[in-house]
Design a protein around this motif. Structure first.
Motif, PDB file in Angstrom:
ATOM      1  N   ARG A 188       0.835  -1.202   0.000  1.00 40.94           N
ATOM      2  CA  ARG A 188       0.000   0.000   0.000  1.00 40.94           C
ATOM      3  C   ARG A 188       0.871   1.254   0.000  1.00 40.94           C
ATOM      4  O   ARG A 188       0.572   2.230  -0.700  1.00 40.94           O
ATOM      5  CB  ARG A 188      -0.929  -0.010   1.224  1.00 40.94           C
ATOM      6  N   SER A 189       1.930   1.249   0.786  1.00 41.33           N
ATOM      7  CA  SER A 189       2.793   2.430   0.845  1.00 41.33           C
ATOM      8  C   SER A 189       3.416   2.721  -0.515  1.00 41.33           C
ATOM      9  O   SER A 189       3.510   3.875  -0.940  1.00 41.33           O
ATOM     10  CB  SER A 189       3.882   2.234   1.901  1.00 41.33           C
ATOM     11  N   ARG A 190       3.855   1.665  -1.236  1.00 30.83           N
ATOM     12  CA  ARG A 190       4.429   1.874  -2.565  1.00 30.83           C
ATOM     13  C   ARG A 190       3.370   2.386  -3.544  1.00 30.83           C
ATOM     14  O   ARG A 190       3.656   3.238  -4.392  1.00 30.83           O
ATOM     15  CB  ARG A 190       5.022   0.565  -3.077  1.00 30.83           C
ATOM     16  N   GLU A 191       2.175   1.870  -3.401  1.00 28.85           N
ATOM     17  CA  GLU A 191       1.081   2.326  -4.263  1.00 28.85           C
ATOM     18  C   GLU A 191       0.792   3.810  -4.021  1.00 28.85           C
ATOM     19  O   GLU A 191       0.600   4.591  -4.963  1.00 28.85           O
ATOM     20  CB  GLU A 191      -0.160   1.474  -3.979  1.00 28.85           C
ATOM     21  N   LEU A 192       0.775   4.208  -2.757  1.00 25.58           N
ATOM     22  CA  LEU A 192       0.517   5.610  -2.431  1.00 25.58           C
ATOM     23  C   LEU A 192       1.678   6.506  -2.856  1.00 25.58           C
ATOM     24  O   LEU A 192       1.471   7.638  -3.306  1.00 25.58           O
ATOM     25  CB  LEU A 192       0.268   5.756  -0.924  1.00 25.58           C
ATOM     26  N   ALA A 193       2.907   6.002  -2.738  1.00 26.08           N
ATOM     27  CA  ALA A 193       4.065   6.783  -3.180  1.00 26.08           C
ATOM     28  C   ALA A 193       3.993   7.032  -4.688  1.00 26.08           C
ATOM     29  O   ALA A 193       4.382   8.114  -5.168  1.00 26.08           O
ATOM     30  CB  ALA A 193       5.357   6.051  -2.827  1.00 26.08           C
ATOM     31  N   ALA A 194       3.496   6.066  -5.433  1.00 25.53           N
ATOM     32  CA  ALA A 194       3.360   6.232  -6.879  1.00 25.53           C
ATOM     33  C   ALA A 194       2.200   7.147  -7.248  1.00 25.53           C
ATOM     34  O   ALA A 194       2.196   7.748  -8.326  1.00 25.53           O
ATOM     35  CB  ALA A 194       3.182   4.863  -7.540  1.00 25.53           C
ATOM     36  N   TRP A 195       1.233   7.252  -6.353  1.00 26.47           N
ATOM     37  CA  TRP A 195       0.011   8.033  -6.635  1.00 26.47           C
ATOM     38  C   TRP A 195       0.145   9.501  -6.267  1.00 26.47           C
ATOM     39  O   TRP A 195      -0.370  10.388  -6.966  1.00 26.47           O
ATOM     40  CB  TRP A 195      -1.146   7.390  -5.855  1.00 26.47           C
ATOM     41  N   PRO A 212      11.338   5.819  10.112  1.00 29.20           N
ATOM     42  CA  PRO A 212      11.411   4.918   8.951  1.00 29.20           C
ATOM     43  C   PRO A 212      10.435   5.295   7.836  1.00 29.20           C
ATOM     44  O   PRO A 212      10.709   5.018   6.665  1.00 29.20           O
ATOM     45  CB  PRO A 212      11.059   3.554   9.565  1.00 29.20           C
ATOM     46  N   ASN A 213       9.308   5.912   8.191  1.00 29.55           N
ATOM     47  CA  ASN A 213       8.365   6.342   7.151  1.00 29.55           C
ATOM     48  C   ASN A 213       9.002   7.371   6.226  1.00 29.55           C
ATOM     49  O   ASN A 213       8.826   7.336   5.003  1.00 29.55           O
ATOM     50  CB  ASN A 213       7.080   6.892   7.779  1.00 29.55           C
ATOM     51  N   ALA A 214       9.763   8.315   6.791  1.00 30.60           N
ATOM     52  CA  ALA A 214      10.427   9.322   5.971  1.00 30.60           C
ATOM     53  C   ALA A 214      11.495   8.691   5.083  1.00 30.60           C
ATOM     54  O   ALA A 214      11.657   9.064   3.906  1.00 30.60           O
ATOM     55  CB  ALA A 214      11.036  10.396   6.873  1.00 30.60           C
ATOM     56  N   LEU A 215      12.234   7.727   5.645  1.00 28.56           N
ATOM     57  CA  LEU A 215      13.251   7.048   4.847  1.00 28.56           C
ATOM     58  C   LEU A 215      12.607   6.298   3.678  1.00 28.56           C
ATOM     59  O   LEU A 215      13.120   6.312   2.549  1.00 28.56           O
ATOM     60  CB  LEU A 215      14.040   6.064   5.720  1.00 28.56           C
ATOM     61  N   ALA A 230      11.304   8.845   1.029  1.00 33.37           N
ATOM     62  CA  ALA A 230      12.427   9.470   0.329  1.00 33.37           C
ATOM     63  C   ALA A 230      13.003   8.509  -0.699  1.00 33.37           C
ATOM     64  O   ALA A 230      13.371   8.894  -1.828  1.00 33.37           O
ATOM     65  CB  ALA A 230      13.494   9.890   1.340  1.00 33.37           C
ATOM     66  N   GLN A 231      13.089   7.230  -0.332  1.00 34.83           N
ATOM     67  CA  GLN A 231      13.632   6.218  -1.236  1.00 34.83           C
ATOM     68  C   GLN A 231      12.743   6.050  -2.464  1.00 34.83           C
ATOM     69  O   GLN A 231      13.238   5.786  -3.580  1.00 34.83           O
ATOM     70  CB  GLN A 231      13.759   4.891  -0.494  1.00 34.83           C
ATOM     71  N   HIS A 232      11.411   6.202  -2.291  1.00 34.97           N
ATOM     72  CA  HIS A 232      10.468   5.965  -3.382  1.00 34.97           C
ATOM     73  C   HIS A 232       9.913   7.260  -3.979  1.00 34.97           C
ATOM     74  O   HIS A 232       8.912   7.233  -4.707  1.00 34.97           O
ATOM     75  CB  HIS A 232       9.299   5.098  -2.888  1.00 34.97           C
ATOM     76  N   LEU A 256      18.575   9.992   6.478  1.00 40.03           N
ATOM     77  CA  LEU A 256      17.638  10.578   5.516  1.00 40.03           C
ATOM     78  C   LEU A 256      18.400  11.298   4.403  1.00 40.03           C
ATOM     79  O   LEU A 256      19.297  12.118   4.674  1.00 40.03           O
ATOM     80  CB  LEU A 256      16.706  11.557   6.229  1.00 40.03           C
ATOM     81  N   ASP A 257      18.038  11.027   3.157  1.00 38.71           N
ATOM     82  CA  ASP A 257      18.607  11.727   2.003  1.00 38.71           C
ATOM     83  C   ASP A 257      17.916  13.081   1.905  1.00 38.71           C
ATOM     84  O   ASP A 257      16.821  13.191   1.351  1.00 38.71           O
ATOM     85  CB  ASP A 257      18.397  10.900   0.736  1.00 38.71           C
TER      86      ASP A 257
END
Length: 737
Positions: free
Chosen positions: A434-441, A452-455, A458-460, A484-485
């Motif tokens: 779900r997190s990857r889906e939301l990052a793409a959306w 860890p949520n920020a990391l 940032a990665q995605h 964190l980047d």
């Protein structure tokens, strides 16, 4: 396009009583506030005394289920709650309502379990438990369901709101005031003087607890005191809980000398008849003294210029003043004695003026103004730079969103934004798919906590996507900021200038990426009348872990109680043993054992410290707190003093690092002795009202929920960094505000 509202009460508008008048006045107030308003009736119209004034009003539509055949299997007593909600859902499906106002607990309970209506209910609460013995587990569960499904809970009085929030945590933050609304014809007023014979008037239902049978004895009782009088009674609803009593009531109305029974009348005609009288009656049985509701009839009679005889209760004293001359204390003879006092012209004028002044606070204009404020919260305008047809897609991600909930609610309500939540199960645990889906959306991602949520986000992060990370004190000294980047992050949000500077220093991030958006304070929810003696009550919220420094708070109290034993310290908190990670540390346990032993062994402290349970009912608790202590070793913001200031209290802050970047120097002190000196000086020099007005103004200007929400909106939509808070540094604690 105007906001569309529907009003439905589980009340019969054929009968003139407070609940029926509510339906009429709520419809009028919503229309006056700018809503396209539909009133759905419960029963067939047998008399249009209350409906007729609404027909033809601009932006008001009256729907009649019986006459229009809107539903099947309609019984003679009107729609059942189930039928009503089914019909409301049907009408809503044809043309969606933006808000649905409902009255009646059973009706609201059915509505709360109707998914299609959740979030749009504005529930008006009256027929709910109003004392602790009646608050069964079932009742609390039912009220919790209603609160969770409602956008607002409309409470008639501050007393009802406070009781509800204390009993039902889900009501906190949703309960708002909506007192009775008084609408009288323009120019209709009483004569302003008492006549002979004295004309008493009662309007409404006839019921045992309302003392309506005893009222019919007043003409004879007053005649025995040399005061000729007649009683005019208007209404046709006789409660029949006791058939024998109902029979006696009917005979008394028809046959008692000096009693004139006018029967049921249209509301305008009832008001005209009342205006021709001298004194209104609202004398009730003692068991109703604990009611948390306010009589609409009292306010209507006051608006006509009539003084009203009514029971002495804390609510009525607050409304009319403790020295109001026509409080009725006791039996029939005591009430007759009170009424006889009104023959004195000065007493009569004083009572009439008090009632008129009180009623002036409950006009239709005031109700419409109040509703416009709530409509502004529920339906904010579309932010500049957004497109309703192509909304900005926003994700809010974090393992604990409790500090962001109200901001999230605001963002979700904004047209032009589509908001989705990514609620992680734990600091590191989440649904990766779900997190990857939301990052793409998402167009914009907000990470609450720099963990860890920020990391992950940032990665995605995608090109063109913006990433905002809110950093708290908790993460600043942890490992995640170092990992964190920062090049992937558009803004790091801190809640105070001091911690923003510290973040730049410790993390080495570019200065322009670290911005300050302060914590929010719900000024509107917290602004409630203080209880008597609040200026002698100090407060602390949360005393764990030990760096909150309870010992310093005790030092302040001990010093003040040397000067005046009325000072007390109220502590709203979880206990340290409620936190395993605190209580398992020997040095923490030792600290609290010493502090609590000190309270037990000191006579001054043992009688001056009160522990209250932790909970969301902070606004209710703050009504009795005049000064909020902040004695910590360090804080990122410390919301409690700001909340106290918004409630009409005074912050008393020890100079922990950065305190003077959040609170102006008048509230910041160098030592516990200086804190005690400041409190006592404000109280003894009569400056409490001036100090609290200054504090409330400061907090409202800098940290109101509306202002902070706007800052977040501009940051999300346009990337605008907010202007820093400018504090007025006006000298020390003893400087008069």
């Amino acid at each position: 396009m105007s906001i569309r509202a529907l009003v439905y009460g589980d009340v019969d508008l054929n009968i003139i009583d407070g609940s029926a008048i509510w339906a009429q006045s709520m419809t009028q107030a919503l229309a006056a506030a700018g809503c396209d308003t539909t009133l759905l009736l419960k029963s067939p119209v047998r008399t249009d005394r209350l409906v007729a004034p609404l027909v033809g009003l601009p932006d008001v539509t009256v729907r009649r289920p019986y006459e229009e055949s809107l539903a099947r299997d309609l019984g003679p007593r009107g729609l059942t709650p189930e039928q009503a909600i089914e019909l409301i859902t049907t009408l809503d499906g044809r043309q969606r309502f933006d808000l649905i106002v409902v009255r009646g607990k059973r009706l609201a309970s059915v509505a709360a379990h109707t998914d299609a209506l959740k979030g749009r209910l504005w529930t008006y609460l009256t027929d709910v438990p109003q004392n602790v013995p009646d608050l069964s587990v079932t009742a609390v569960t039912e009220l919790t369901d209603i609160a969770l499904a409602s956008r607002f809970l409309l409470c008639q009085t501050e007393e009802l709101r406070g009781f509800l929030e204390s009993a039902v945590p889900a009501a906190c933050g949703k309960s708002v005031l909506f007192p009775p609304t008084v609408v009288v014809p323009d120019g209709l007023t009483a004569s302003g003087t008492a006549h002979a014979p004295l004309k008493l008037v009662y309007t409404g239902k006839f019921a045992q607890a309302w003392n309506t049978l005893e009222m019919t004895e007043l003409p004879a009782a007053l005649a025995a005191r040399g005061t000729p009088a007649e009683l005019h009674m208007i209404g046709d609803k006789i409660h029949r809980d006791s058939p024998e009593w109902a029979k006696q009531m009917g005979k008394a109305l028809e046959n008692t000398p000096g009693v004139v029974w006018h029967g049921g009348r249209p509301r305008a005609e009832a008001l005209e008849l009342s205006a021709q009288c001298d004194i209104g009656l609202s004398w009730r049985a003692p068991e109703l003294d604990a009611s948390l509701e306010l009589s609409t009839k009292v306010l209507e009679l006051g608006a006509l210029g009539l003084p009203v005889v009514l029971n002495r209760t804390p609510m009525h004293e607050s409304l009319l003043g403790a020295d109001y001359p026509l409080f009725a204390d006791g039996d029939l003879d005591a009430v007759a004695d009170t009424i006889a006092l009104a023959a004195d012209p000065d007493t009569y004028r004083t009572a009439a003026r008090r009632c008129a002044e009180a009623s002036a606070r409950f006009t239709l204009d005031r109700a419409a103004e109040r509703l416009r404020s709530y409509l502004g919260l529920a339906f904010p305008p579309r932010p500049e730079g957004t497109d309703a047809a192509l909304p900005l897609k926003v994700v809010i991600a974090g393992h604990d969103l409790k500090f962001f909930t109200r901001l999230a609610d605001h963002l979700i309500s904004l047209p032009g934004l589509e908001v989705r939540l990514d609620e992680w199960e734990g600091l590191r645990t989440h649904d990766q798919y779900r997190s990857r889906e939301l990052a793409a959306w998402a167009d914009v991602v907000i990470c609450e906590w720099c963990g860890p949520n920020a990391l992950f986000y940032a990665q995605h992060k995608r090109p063109g996507q913006r990433l905002l990370v809110r950093l708290h004190r908790f993460e600043l000294y942890a490992e995640w900021p170092r990992k964190l980047d920062i090049d992937k992050v558009d803004a790091i949000i801190c809640v105070s200038p001091y911690y923003a500077d510290l973040t730049r220093e410790l993390a080495g991030w570019p200065a322009d990426k670290v911005v300050v958006v302060p914590n929010w304070v719900d000024v509107e929810q917290l602004a409630r009348p203080k209880l008597p003696g609040a200026e002698y009550t100090l407060g602390m919220i949360g005393i764990a872990p030990s760096r909150k420094r309870l010992d310093r708070g005790l030092d302040v109290l001990a010093e003040l109680r040397k000067r005046d034993p009325r000072y007390t310290l109220a502590i709203k908190t979880k206990q340290p043993w409620d936190y395993w990670w605190i209580w398992n540390r020997p040095e923490e346990r030792d600290y609290y054992e010493r502090a609590y032993r000190r309270i037990q062994r000191s006579e001054a402290l043992s009688e001056g410290v009160v522990f209250d349970p932790f909970g969301p009912d902070v606004a209710v608790w703050l009504r009795r707190v005049g000064f909020m202590l902040s004695t910590s070793d360090d804080e990122s913001f410390h919301l409690a003093p700001a909340e106290c200031a918004a409630s009409g209290g005074v912050p008393v802050v020890l100079g922990w690092p950065g305190a003077d970047t959040i609170y102006s120097r008048r509230w910041v002190h160098e030592s516990t002795e200086a804190m005690a000196d400041a409190v006592h000086a404000i109280v003894t020099e009569g400056r409490f009202d001036a100090a609290r007005d200054a504090a409330r103004a400061e907090i409202t200007e800098n940290y109101s929920l509306r202002g902070v929400s706007h800052a977040w909106t501009r940051l999300i939509v346009a990337g605008e960094h907010p202007e820093p808070v400018r504090l007025e540094n006006v000298g020390g604690a003893l400087t008069q505000p």
